[in-house]
Each structure stands twice: as structure tokens, then as C-alpha cells.
Design an enzyme around this catalytic site. Structure first.
Site: not given
Length: 559
Positions: A195, A329
Site C-alpha cells: 500500500v 478479517d
């Protein structure tokens, strides 16, 4: 490390972007990416650059930002963070445009036709930017759904110009980028990919630089071929659904996705060609873990945590009810945060009940649907999940009515399905019920697989428990590892105890539907926040911020 300064840290930043084996600014030796020395230099340089920015120094060491200017460069070039829009007082933008307008769901690769001139105050924000330096646009004091959609609209216009040429050859975060107008900085890495924080100069005529996040995910050759045929990664399809929740005023606690592009070669070191997708999203400056450092008054700590917990469960309710999605998650790293003024209240409507949620300065954002699963027949997957019981209609109905089936579909290799007789429990009071596309399981009652409120999938329970254990601590339900938990007031621990103390087993309690449905759980935990007045939405109330209908009619989602 001795010897590091602004100049060397700037050189280190450039070296990291050019090569996966950058040379140390101190010794000149090549360093392994994400190795111990690499991490130490990166951490210390981050501190040095931050301190330099606070002093007003030029952390770009030269005129790097001036290259975005049209014509001659300004007399001096300042750091990216040196000049932010000078908002002295928080401004709350009324969001009637977002909930009353005729907004359409998000089309692929495009955001919406939400016009920026409809957003009051944006011109004032532009005029307050520094005239001779690129400034970062921050959400903290101007955060609202229309403002986010306005930024998305500008990104859409920006990408319309480049998507035809670069759709399958846009390598923004790769070591060798294919486009020159982005400036990137890696902010996180994991097994999924990387990211990066990316700055686009789309507002350069107003001297504003808008940051965004780009998630680079490795994909296989077969996935690349599917992308070429416009069969995009499942995560992006989920993001497309999430965007529609923001565009239709359903729930704001999600990340807005701008576009997806593909890079044919993400690395310059491997001899084997590595392909990846690059998803452009909103950028947030921290995760839920950051609230551990927040100093909250003792008499406000309980309300502070309750506001955050409500908003996270509202996001879970939105994906459960409208799309049958299980996140799978939920953890502090996947809950991003946006800071607000800490004044006023929101109204969330769930099954006709309006909840007044106090604004305590934090908006949690549910992110990262990389391992999520949808059990809705409308999402295209063949597995509709285990459906063990029926929940009678009604926002305050916690009863669970078990039913039986005669056949059980079992999925083998290559997704080949064989049908076997269903299994009973030892007391022969219920069966293991599973539903699959093209298989008639012969249920004892009519089952509407698209109605997630009456026939919730069994795995909904995992997200409900993970949210609670994320605050109290405990084992994660579907992923390995533990939730560290927070230092909570005793009242909040007792508040979440009914969820945390219930073990996940094969038999459901008969009167605890709130352990599976977030909509029932919100009513169970936050019934004192219900606005029992029959008045209309208080748009004229100065403390009112925004209104969201988390469980809208199905026609509104399909329009």
C-alpha cells in the site's frame, strides 16, 4: 543512526523508489527491502523529515514540488505538509444532497456524476490554500459524505483521460512507473502486496495536492486474462458495492474506491514477469490502533467507545443486510479512522428505527475486503452458505427457528459438487444445512436465500464476535492470531461481555439472533439511543451532521 540528515533522508527516499535493493545513504551498501537496517533507516528518516516539516524546513531538498507548476517556479518551494488549508473552525456540510438526490449506483471504473458545484464551501477551501506551494487536502475538519463524493468526482474526471491508454499498463507504485505525474511513498506491506501513499497534481491550478492510497496486489496469469475480459478481482467487485453504499447515503464507514488499473510488470528484480492490480482509494492517516494514544476525558470514555462500536457494527450491518458479505478479517489494522470536530450527532436508520449517534471525534472506516465472501445469490457466487435457522421479521425479534434439509452439497476439487444425505446432530433435533447453486437441499420450510435478515448465513457470527474481541482482546475467529484489545472502562467490558463470552459452536441459541445479525445486535445494545419521536429528519438542527439509512428498500439499491 548518526550521520542521517534531511539531505540523506531525501536521497534514501529516492533510492527506495528506484530500486528494491537501495543503497544505504551512510555506507553505500545495498540493503534488503524490509530488512532490519532498511526498516531502521526508514523509521529514523521519517522522524527527521517530520521534525523538519514542523520547523518549516524544505524537506524536499530542492524544487521537487515545483515540477508540477505551469510556467516559472515560485520563489520558494515548501514541504508537502507545510501549508494545509487553514480551517480555524470545523465546518459541517449538510448532506441532504447525498440522501435526497436521485443518485445511481457506481458504474465500473467511474465514481458518479455528483457535481462539485453542489458542495457548499469547496471554493472557500481552495482559496485558503497557500498561493505558492502545493498543499495537501485533509478530511479532518471538512469530513462529510458530499465532500468525499466531490473529491471522487474529480478523480473520475481525471481518470477518464488516462484509462484508455493506461488501463492495462499503469504501474504507479512499481519500481519503474509508467506515468510521470504521480509521486509515491510506501506506507505498508504484507503478504497481499503493498500500500502506497500517492499524490496526484489534479488540482495544480489551485495549488492543492490531493493524496490517495494505491493498493498493489499480485495477480496470477489466469486472473490477468480474466481482467482483460472485464472480469475483475472479487475484492474490487466488493468495493464497487461498497461505493454504492456511500453514493446512496446508506453508510459512511467504508473506504471509497476510485478506480482499478493493472500493471504488467510490478518488479524489476525478478526474471519472471509479475503482474498486479493497482486499486486507487481514499487515503486515511491511521488505523483504530491510534486511539490508544488519544487522551479522552474520564467521564466521556464510555460514550467515546460506544460511538466507535456502534459505527463499526453499522458497517457490518450494511454489508450483511444488503449484500450478504462476511468480512472475515476484522482487526484494528483494517479499521481506519477519520478525525472530525467531535461535535454534533449523526442519525442512522436501521429497520425504521433512528439512532442518534454522538460524534466523539472519530469515524471508523471498515477496509480491506481481500478475503471477504458473499453468500448472496445476487453476487454471482455459487456457495450460499450454511443457513441453520429462520429469524422472524421485526427489529426486536431475537428468536431463532431451526429447520431441516434432506440433502447436503459437498464441494470437492475444481469446485465439483456432489450431493449426499444431510447429517443430523446426536439428539436429532437439527440438521447441517447448506445451500448451493443448482442443488435442491429440500428444506422443511420455504427458504429465501436472498433474505439475509430472515435466513442469515452461519458465518455472520464471525464478524460479530471479531468486532467485540477487537476491543476486549481474544482469539480471532477465522484468521490466525489474537486481538490485543484496548484499555477499556469496566462498563464497556461488561457492555461487550454477552458477545465475547459466547463460544462459537455448531448449535445456535434459540433467543440470541443478535449473535448473527448486526441489525438485531445494535437494537439489543443501543436501544437507549433510539429516537422515539416521530419528527422528520432535523436538517435545520445546527448539531445535526448527516443521515444514513443502513437498511434501505431493495428497490433503492437496484435503481
Amino acid at each position: 543512526m548518526n550521520g542521517l540528515n534531511v539531505k540523506k533522508c531525501y536521497e534514501w527516499d529516492i533510492a527506495k523508489k528506484k530500486s528494491p535493493l537501495p543503497k544505504s545513504p551512510l555506507t553505500g551498501r545495498k540493503l534488503k527491502q524490509h530488512g532490519p537496517t532498511w526498516k531502521k533507516i526508514t523509521a529514523e528518516c521519517a522522524t527527521i523529515m517530520r521534525e523538519a516539516r514542523n520547523r518549516g524546513s524544505d524537506t524536499n531538498y530542492g524544487s521537487r514540488l515545483c515540477k508540477w507548476s505551469n510556467g516559472p517556479p515560485p520563489s520558494s518551494c515548501y514541504s508537502v505538509d507545510s501549508f494545509r488549508p487553514a480551517w480555524n473552525e470545523p465546518t459541517l456540510i449538510n448532506s441532504r444532497l447525498a440522501v435526497q438526490g436521485n443518485l445511481k449506483p457506481l458504474p465500473l471504473y467511474e465514481i458518479s456524476d455528483f457535481q462539485d458545484h453542489q458542495i457548499a464551501g469547496f471554493d472557500r477551501v481552495l482559496k485558503r490554500a497557500h498561493p505558492s506551494a502545493m498543499s495537501i487536502l485533509h478530511w479532518s475538519s471538512h469530513y462529510s459524505t458530499p465532500f468525499r463524493l466531490m473529491i471522487a468526482y474529480h478523480f473520475r474526471e481525471r481518470y477518464k483521460q488516462i484509462k484508455k491508454k493506461y488501463r492495462f499498463n499503469l504501474c504507479v507504485t512499481a519500481p519503474r512507473p509508467t506515468v510521470p505525474w504521480f509521486e509515491t511513498e510506501e506506507i505498508g506491506a504484507g503478504s497481499f502486496g503493498v500500500v502506497s501513499r500517492v499524490f496526484d497534481n489534479m488540482f495544480r491550478h489551485e495549488n492543492i495536492r490531493v493524496p490517495m492510497a494505491v493498493k498493489r496486489t499480485r495477480i496470477s496469469a489466469s486472473e490477468w486474462k480474466m481482467a482483460m475480459n472485464r472480469q475483475y478481482p472479487v475484492e474490487y467487485l466488493f468495493n464497487k458495492v461498497i461505493n454504492s453504499y456511500l453514493l446512496n447515503g446508506i453508510c459512511p464507514n467504508f473506504v471509497l474506491t476510485y478506480a482499478i488499473f493493472f500493471c504488467p510488470n510490478c518488479t524489476s528484480t525478478s526474471s519472471r514477469k509479475q503482474m498486479c492490480s493497482e486499486t486507487f482509494m481514499e487515503l486515511f492517516y491511521g488505523s483504530l490502533d491510534a486511539i490508544k494514544k488519544e487522551r479522552v476525558k474520564r467521564d466521556q470514555r464510555e460514550l467515546y467507545f460506544k460511538s466507535i462500536i456502534f459505527q463499526i457494527y453499522a458497517a457490518v450491518c450494511a454489508i450483511q443486510t444488503n449484500a450478504g458479505i462476511v468480512h472475515n478479517d476484522i482487526k484494528v489494522e483494517n479499521i481506519l479512522i477519520a478525525e472530525t470536530s467531535g461535535e454534533g450527532y449523526w442519525i442512522y436508520e436501521i429497520h425504521g428505527k433512528r439512532y442518534r449517534v454522538p460524534n466523539m471525534g472519530i469515524i471508523p472506516i471498515l477496509a480491506d475486503f481481500g478475503v471477504s465472501v458473499s453468500y448472496s445469490p445476487t453476487m454471482g457466487d455459487k456457495d450460499y452458505g450454511r443457513r441453520q435457522f429462520r429469524v422472524p421479521p421485526g427489529y426486536n425479534s431475537y428468536q431463532m427457528e431451526p429447520f431441516t434439509t434432506q440433502f447436503y452439497p459437498m464441494e470437492g476439487k475444481n469446485r465439483q459438487v456432489r450431493v449426499v444425505p444431510t447429517r443430523w446432530n446426536r439428539a436429532r433435533t437439527w440438521t447441517w444445512n447448506k445451500f448451493y447453486s443448482g442443488v435442491d437441499s429440500k428444506p422443511s420450510i420455504p427458504v429465501d436465500l436472498a433474505d439475509m435478515e430472515q435466513f442469515p448465513p452461519w458465518n455472520f457470527h464471525n464478524d460479530i464476535v471479531d468486532v467485540a474481541r477487537m476491543f476486549t482482546g481474544g482469539s480471532r475467529t477465522t484468521q490466525p492470531g489474537m486481538h490485543a484489545g484496548f484499555h477499556l472502562p469496566p462498563s464497556i467490558r461488561e457492555f461487550l461481555a454477552p458477545i465475547v463470552r459466547v463460544p462459537t459452536n455448531s448449535e445456535a441459541p434459540k433467543n440470541k439472533a443478535w449473535l448473527w445479525l448486526a441489525s438485531r445486535l445494535i437494537h439489543y445494545l443501543f436501544s437507549d439511543w433510539i429516537d422515539n419521536s416521530n419528527d422528520s429528519i432535523p436538517y435545520n438542527d445546527p448539531k445535526f451532521i448527516e443521515y444514513y439509512n443502513v437498511t434501505p428498500p431493495k428497490s433503492r439499491l437496484s435503481s
